[in-house]
Every structure is written in structure tokens, then in C-alpha cells.
Motif scaffolding. Structure first.
Motif, PDB file in Angstrom:
ATOM      1  N   GLN A   1       0.690  -1.215   0.134  1.00 26.95           N
ATOM      2  CA  GLN A   1      -0.039  -0.027   0.042  1.00 26.95           C
ATOM      3  C   GLN A   1       0.851   1.314  -0.012  1.00 26.95           C
ATOM      4  O   GLN A   1       1.733   1.312   0.809  1.00 26.95           O
ATOM      5  CB  GLN A   1      -0.918  -0.052   1.372  1.00 26.95           C
ATOM      6  CG  GLN A   1      -1.641   1.152   1.375  1.00 26.95           C
ATOM      7  CD  GLN A   1      -2.573   1.141   2.706  1.00 26.95           C
ATOM      8  OE1 GLN A   1      -2.285   0.797   3.485  1.00 26.95           O
ATOM      9  NE2 GLN A   1      -3.092   2.168   2.850  1.00 26.95           N
ATOM     10  N   THR A   2       0.550   2.116  -0.872  1.00 27.82           N
ATOM     11  CA  THR A   2       1.392   3.517  -1.073  1.00 27.82           C
ATOM     12  C   THR A   2       0.489   4.546  -0.460  1.00 27.82           C
ATOM     13  O   THR A   2      -0.591   4.665  -0.659  1.00 27.82           O
ATOM     14  CB  THR A   2       1.572   3.862  -2.357  1.00 27.82           C
ATOM     15  OG1 THR A   2       2.751   2.786  -3.021  1.00 27.82           O
ATOM     16  CG2 THR A   2       2.530   4.749  -2.567  1.00 27.82           C
ATOM     17  N   VAL A   3       1.061   5.393   0.492  1.00 30.38           N
ATOM     18  CA  VAL A   3       0.271   6.253   1.363  1.00 30.38           C
ATOM     19  C   VAL A   3       1.457   7.832   1.176  1.00 30.38           C
ATOM     20  O   VAL A   3       2.382   7.649   1.023  1.00 30.38           O
ATOM     21  CB  VAL A   3       0.435   6.002   2.893  1.00 30.38           C
ATOM     22  CG1 VAL A   3      -0.758   4.860   2.840  1.00 30.38           C
ATOM     23  CG2 VAL A   3       1.611   5.967   3.411  1.00 30.38           C
ATOM     24  N   ASP A   4       0.513   8.655   1.086  1.00 32.38           N
ATOM     25  CA  ASP A   4       1.328  10.025   0.746  1.00 32.38           C
ATOM     26  C   ASP A   4       0.483  11.101   1.768  1.00 32.38           C
ATOM     27  O   ASP A   4       1.018  12.193   1.672  1.00 32.38           O
ATOM     28  CB  ASP A   4       1.201  10.437  -0.419  1.00 32.38           C
ATOM     29  CG  ASP A   4      -0.130  10.681  -1.110  1.00 32.38           C
ATOM     30  OD1 ASP A   4      -1.308  10.468  -0.307  1.00 32.38           O
ATOM     31  OD2 ASP A   4      -0.272  11.007  -2.312  1.00 32.38           O
TER      32      ASP A   4
ATOM     33  N   ASP B   1       0.074  10.382   7.906  1.00 34.29           N
ATOM     34  CA  ASP B   1       0.602   8.911   7.955  1.00 34.29           C
ATOM     35  C   ASP B   1       2.216   9.066   7.571  1.00 34.29           C
ATOM     36  O   ASP B   1       3.126   8.464   8.360  1.00 34.29           O
ATOM     37  CB  ASP B   1       0.167   8.231   6.629  1.00 34.29           C
ATOM     38  CG  ASP B   1      -1.338   7.813   6.806  1.00 34.29           C
ATOM     39  OD1 ASP B   1      -1.803   7.842   8.066  1.00 34.29           O
ATOM     40  OD2 ASP B   1      -2.038   7.464   5.948  1.00 34.29           O
TER      41      ASP B   1
END
Length: 164
Positions: free
Chosen positions: A124-127, A131
Motif C-alpha cells: 500500500q502506498t500512502v502520501d 501518515d
């Protein structure tokens, strides 16, 4: 596990083959892709990579002894590159938040920050800023437990000798 950007072909093949969930063709396709991504480390401009590994990762056999010896020797070689640091959290370190699961923090050329989290099914990529901030605090905790670069190299070298 050893991060994909630092894996040897033998280690990657052994890791991807564990459990028999992938066909031989799928393993080969993923090994080729993983090794191709490693060219990122020598791209211009060279990205800065700091990898933090648990000592247990160095001592847990994946594949045969020759694969482990080659993998640790590769870590030592790559770790001498000016843009790469390989740091080790010693086995006697206390529990830390990094043990909750692997994550990658990245700062892009335009200054944007993002993170990648891994789990058993997918990444999962988070930006989101909150976070990213939370993961940066965890990163500081994890790197605070890791040995400095030269001490980490000495430990990797010591463990590599056990795989002969």
C-alpha cells in the motif's frame, strides 16, 4: 527479509519460491524484474538508500548456505557505495516499532514524500501528511536501535563467515 533492492539473484529466487504459491515461470519473471529495479541504485542522480535489517534476517537461512554467504557478501559490497547504507539492529535490541512490519519512506525529486507498506497480500502506498509523519517517527525509533554503518558491516561480515 533482505529488501528487494539489495537481494542477490539466488536469494530472490529462493525467497519467491518459498511456499510453492508461484509457478517457476512466475518466480523467474519476478526475479528478473527485481534485479532490473536494482539499477535504480546507480541511476543519475544516485538515490540515497538507508536499509535497516534485523540481525535475525542475516542468520535465518533462505536457500542453501552458499546463497546466504553470497547475499551477505553482496550486502557488504553494496554497503560501501556512497549512496547506500546497510544498518543492522542487533539481536539483543529490545522490541521496537519496526517489528510491526516493513515500510519504505521515499522523498521524490520534487520534494514530495510517500511511503510504501507491505503485508502478506499486497503493498500500500500512502502520501497523507499525518501518515508520513507517523512513519518518520517510527523510522527514527528504528534507526535509533540500529548499529552505525561500520559496526553493521562488521556484524554482517562476522555472520557471513558462519555461512561458509
Amino acid at each position: 527479509m533482505i529488501p528487494g533492492l539489495l537481494q542477490t539473484e539466488g536469494y530472490a529466487r529462493a525467497m519467491l519460491g518459498v511456499g510453492g504459491e508461484l509457478t517457476a515461470e512466475e518466480v523467474e519473471t519476478r526475479v528478473v524484474a527485481r534485479l532490473a529495479r536494482q539499477s535504480l541504485l546507480t541511476a543519475k542522480p544516485r538515490p540515497h538508500l538507508v536499509a535497516v535489517l534485523e540481525e535475525h534476517t542475516l542468520r535465518r537461512q533462505l536457500g542453501d548456505r552458499a546463497i546466504m554467504r553470497e547475499q551477505l557478501q553482496h550486502l557488504l559490497a553494496v554497503g560501501t557505495e556512497p549512496n547506500v547504507q546497510v544498518r543492522v539492529v542487533p539481536a539483543d535490541a529490545p522490541w521496537h516499532v519496526g517489528l510491526n512490519g516493513p515500510f519504505i519512506l521515499a522523498r521524490l525529486g520534487n520534494g514530495a514524500k510517500l511511503a510504501h507498506l507491505d503485508n502478506q497480500l499486497r503493498g500500500q502506498t500512502v502520501d497523507g501528511p499525518n501518515d508520513i509523519a507517523a512513519l518518520e517517527r517510527r523510522w527514527e525509533t528504528v534507526t535509533g536501535e540500529a548499529l552505525p554503518r561500520r559496526q553493521s558491516a562488521r556484524l554482517i561480515e562476522e555472520v557471513a563467515k558462519t555461512w561458509t
